[in-house]
Design a protein around this motif. Sequence first.
Motif, PDB file in Angstrom:
ATOM      1  N   GLY A 345       0.873  -1.408  -0.044  1.00 52.91           N
ATOM      2  CA  GLY A 345       0.077  -0.068  -0.085  1.00 52.91           C
ATOM      3  C   GLY A 345       0.887   1.177  -0.200  1.00 52.91           C
ATOM      4  N   ILE A 346       2.124   1.210   0.715  1.00 59.48           N
ATOM      5  CA  ILE A 346       2.869   2.466   0.817  1.00 59.48           C
ATOM      6  C   ILE A 346       3.500   2.405  -0.516  1.00 59.48           C
ATOM      7  N   LEU A 347       3.825   1.438  -1.208  1.00 56.46           N
ATOM      8  CA  LEU A 347       4.424   1.583  -2.431  1.00 56.46           C
ATOM      9  C   LEU A 347       3.666   2.133  -3.448  1.00 56.46           C
ATOM     10  N   ILE A 348       2.283   1.742  -3.446  1.00 60.76           N
ATOM     11  CA  ILE A 348       1.247   2.194  -4.304  1.00 60.76           C
ATOM     12  C   ILE A 348       1.013   3.622  -4.293  1.00 60.76           C
ATOM     13  N   TYR A 349       0.920   3.960  -3.014  1.00 63.27           N
ATOM     14  CA  TYR A 349       0.687   5.524  -2.816  1.00 63.27           C
ATOM     15  C   TYR A 349       1.726   6.353  -3.128  1.00 63.27           C
ATOM     16  N   ARG A 350       2.980   5.534  -3.059  1.00 66.32           N
ATOM     17  CA  ARG A 350       4.236   6.391  -3.432  1.00 66.32           C
ATOM     18  C   ARG A 350       3.953   6.506  -4.918  1.00 66.32           C
ATOM     19  N   SER A 351       3.628   5.480  -5.525  1.00 71.40           N
ATOM     20  CA  SER A 351       3.426   5.209  -7.143  1.00 71.40           C
ATOM     21  C   SER A 351       2.548   6.459  -7.394  1.00 71.40           C
ATOM     22  N   TYR A 352       1.193   6.309  -6.610  1.00 75.81           N
ATOM     23  CA  TYR A 352       0.188   7.350  -7.015  1.00 75.81           C
ATOM     24  C   TYR A 352       0.695   8.602  -7.268  1.00 75.81           C
ATOM     25  N   LEU A 353       1.524   8.939  -5.931  1.00 74.51           N
ATOM     26  CA  LEU A 353       1.983  10.530  -5.948  1.00 74.51           C
ATOM     27  C   LEU A 353       2.832  10.828  -7.271  1.00 74.51           C
ATOM     28  N   SER A 354       3.835   9.831  -7.486  1.00 72.51           N
ATOM     29  CA  SER A 354       4.677   9.893  -8.708  1.00 72.51           C
ATOM     30  C   SER A 354       4.051   9.905  -9.992  1.00 72.51           C
ATOM     31  N   LYS A 355       2.847   9.240 -10.132  1.00 68.74           N
ATOM     32  CA  LYS A 355       1.922   9.285 -11.275  1.00 68.74           C
ATOM     33  C   LYS A 355       1.218  10.535 -11.523  1.00 68.74           C
ATOM     34  N   LYS A 356       0.965  10.938 -10.272  1.00 69.61           N
ATOM     35  CA  LYS A 356      -0.084  12.054  -9.850  1.00 69.61           C
ATOM     36  C   LYS A 356       0.927  13.345 -10.707  1.00 69.61           C
ATOM     37  N   LYS A 357       2.299  13.441 -10.227  1.00 71.00           N
ATOM     38  CA  LYS A 357       3.083  14.451 -10.765  1.00 71.00           C
ATOM     39  C   LYS A 357       3.334  14.080 -12.371  1.00 71.00           C
ATOM     40  N   LEU A 358       3.605  13.221 -12.723  1.00 72.74           N
ATOM     41  CA  LEU A 358       3.750  12.730 -14.057  1.00 72.74           C
ATOM     42  C   LEU A 358       2.425  13.034 -14.973  1.00 72.74           C
ATOM     43  N   ASN A 359       1.120  12.670 -14.488  1.00 71.02           N
ATOM     44  CA  ASN A 359      -0.102  13.208 -15.212  1.00 71.02           C
ATOM     45  C   ASN A 359      -0.138  14.535 -15.162  1.00 71.02           C
ATOM     46  N   LYS A 360       0.591  15.209 -14.141  1.00 69.96           N
ATOM     47  CA  LYS A 360       0.348  16.727 -14.463  1.00 69.96           C
ATOM     48  C   LYS A 360       1.289  17.139 -15.525  1.00 69.96           C
ATOM     49  N   LYS A 361       2.473  16.890 -15.306  1.00 68.75           N
ATOM     50  CA  LYS A 361       3.331  17.107 -16.727  1.00 68.75           C
ATOM     51  C   LYS A 361       2.972  16.574 -17.784  1.00 68.75           C
ATOM     52  N   LEU A 362       2.212  15.283 -17.956  1.00 69.22           N
ATOM     53  CA  LEU A 362       1.746  15.004 -19.368  1.00 69.22           C
ATOM     54  C   LEU A 362       0.474  15.776 -19.660  1.00 69.22           C
ATOM     55  N   LYS A 363      -0.319  16.514 -18.539  1.00 71.03           N
ATOM     56  CA  LYS A 363      -1.494  17.347 -19.070  1.00 71.03           C
ATOM     57  C   LYS A 363      -0.896  18.420 -19.667  1.00 71.03           C
ATOM     58  N   ASP A 364       0.322  19.006 -19.023  1.00 74.05           N
ATOM     59  CA  ASP A 364       0.811  20.290 -19.635  1.00 74.05           C
ATOM     60  C   ASP A 364       1.200  19.930 -21.139  1.00 74.05           C
ATOM     61  N   LYS A 365       1.974  18.769 -21.188  1.00 73.28           N
ATOM     62  CA  LYS A 365       2.479  18.366 -22.603  1.00 73.28           C
ATOM     63  C   LYS A 365       1.273  18.236 -23.427  1.00 73.28           C
ATOM     64  N   ASN A 366       0.152  17.629 -23.037  1.00 74.43           N
ATOM     65  CA  ASN A 366      -0.933  17.254 -23.982  1.00 74.43           C
ATOM     66  C   ASN A 366      -1.556  18.780 -24.376  1.00 74.43           C
ATOM     67  N   ALA A 367      -1.521  19.793 -23.455  1.00 78.53           N
ATOM     68  CA  ALA A 367      -2.114  20.915 -23.875  1.00 78.53           C
ATOM     69  C   ALA A 367      -1.287  21.598 -24.954  1.00 78.53           C
ATOM     70  N   ALA A 368       0.262  21.517 -24.712  1.00 80.03           N
ATOM     71  CA  ALA A 368       1.071  22.123 -25.795  1.00 80.03           C
ATOM     72  C   ALA A 368       0.992  21.440 -26.858  1.00 80.03           C
ATOM     73  N   ILE A 369       0.962  20.121 -26.811  1.00 79.36           N
ATOM     74  CA  ILE A 369       0.547  19.164 -28.148  1.00 79.36           C
ATOM     75  C   ILE A 369      -0.809  19.772 -28.845  1.00 79.36           C
ATOM     76  N   GLN A 370      -1.636  19.895 -27.938  1.00 80.52           N
ATOM     77  CA  GLN A 370      -3.128  20.116 -28.514  1.00 80.52           C
ATOM     78  C   GLN A 370      -2.804  21.558 -29.176  1.00 80.52           C
TER      79      GLN A 370
END
Length: 605
Positions: A345-370
């Motif tokens: 659970g701890i590893l999943i939560y850390r992975s969730y935080l990491s994915k959340k940061k990556l999703n934010k970056k991906l969202k910004d990149k998607n906006a730029a790509i769009q």
Amino acid sequence: MKLNLKTTLYNLKHKSLVVCVLLCFYGLSIHAQTTNQQVKRLQRAIFVYNFAQQVGWPNQIDATQFKIGVLGPDRAIIDFKSLAQKRNINNKPVTVVNFNSVKDVKDVQLLYVNKSFNFDINYILNKISGQNILLVTEDYNYHTTMINMVNVGDSFEYEINNKTIDKEGFKIANSLQQYAISSSQKWKDLYQNSEADLEASKKIEAEQQENLVTKDAEILSQKQQINTQESKIDTILNTVVTQDKWIETLSNQSELHKQRFEDKVKIEQDLEDNIKRQIEFIKSQDQNIISRNLEIQKQHNFIQNQIAEIETKEFILKQKESQLNTQKTINILLITLISLAVLGGILIYRSYLSKKKLNKKLKDKNAAIQKQSLELEIKNDELEQFAYIASHDLKEPLITITGLIDLLVEEYEDKLDDNGKMSLNFISQSSARMQKLIDAILQYSRLGKSKNTTNINCNSVISILKDDLKNVIDRTESTIITTDLPTIKGAELELRLLFQNLISNGIKFTKKGVKPIISIDCNLQSNVESVDYWVFSITDNGIGIPEKHKDRIFSIFQRLHSRDEYEGTGIGLAHCKKIVEAHSGRIWLDSEVGKGTTFYFTIPA
């Protein structure tokens, strides 16, 4: 006096015989108790065999032998195996097997379970459900199993749960139903009486255990008293023998001692009285010894019974201890699994935080790509508009030039010399090629713009193309071989143009005198992301493509041969590349000069 002395000695000599007789009675008592236990165990086995004899199995005819399973370390398996040597069930030999765990139970017709081993009856019923296994239990609650037995004194009573019996498809004989307990209250009374007897037995056992120590001390004391009395008796016997010798000595003396006769008679009388008293004392002691021996025998029998019960209890305690150890191991495993789950659970939560940061970056990149996509779409529209206007504006003067050439040929052909006619012919051919190039540019700019996608049967597309290219195919004596092609999703006109260009190239770029052979195949593959796609291959036996030209063959207006050798605009493969990429695929080739070329392209499944 001598007669009484001999009688006394005879009684003493036969005292050991009395003790031997008592020991024989003690052995017979122990044997009787052991016999009662063996009879009870034999009754249990006979009951189980009778149950099996009076129950019908759905697959009874198919089995070659009858198998009885015993769950847990139950000593009843010995009785079942012993009876199996003397008795069959349904005219079939009986085999008895033991199972240590419920999960191991299989391939038996009857399963016996004793409640003293604490197996979960519901888990057992679920495990054997549908396996045609008759469950016979002992001392479980009313209507919890199939056939349940309860201890009543020196025998057994039983009850039948018709609901579970009918569910498994068994047939119960009327004689078995007739003697079964049909009332839950009667079963409860029997079970409560059995429980009460057990509690009383436990209390008596505790009291007897306390008395056991006291009795042992008393027995030890009595043994010491007996040893003391035997020592006294031996002393008296020695005294009697000594006095008897002394009397004989006096009687053999001469007449000179007759004056002492009265003294000797008195001494003998005193001695005889003393011997009588000693004999009476010995008799009373013998009676005490006999009564003590009887009491000791009873205590010994009682002790042996207690020892047997203690051994049974120790066996049950060992079973309980084994179960507790197993449960302790299971608890340790559960704690380990919970710890691993928490860590996960701890590893999943850390992975969730990491994915959340990556999703934010991906969202910004998607906006730029769009944003870039919108800009590219605007530029593509502008380029398409420019191409349309440019081609339209180019076609207008080209049409004028073509018309003037046709007019000159029509009106001044007779006035022109051969050089003039040749020049007009070159101008006309160049105008036609220019017309084709402009049309090709327009067609190239429009490729990939279609939004209408449908399910396309590739077999039907190839069949239509064969009809469209029939004249070319017949003229070149070409052969087109296809396998069973799939149905794909895409723009029908563009995919038809894709197949047409690749087939036409295979027919066109062939050596003279060689009959073209085109093979079309397809197979389904998956990439590393488990996404399925179709891989098409179109193989010809043409002239082939040199290795150095493989990279630029798909560029627009790229030709590898002169127009005199092979006609064309050099834009066909560029069309193919744009169509495949518009369908999210890719195109490549594999070729060998002089032997032919295979074009590959992918379309998502």
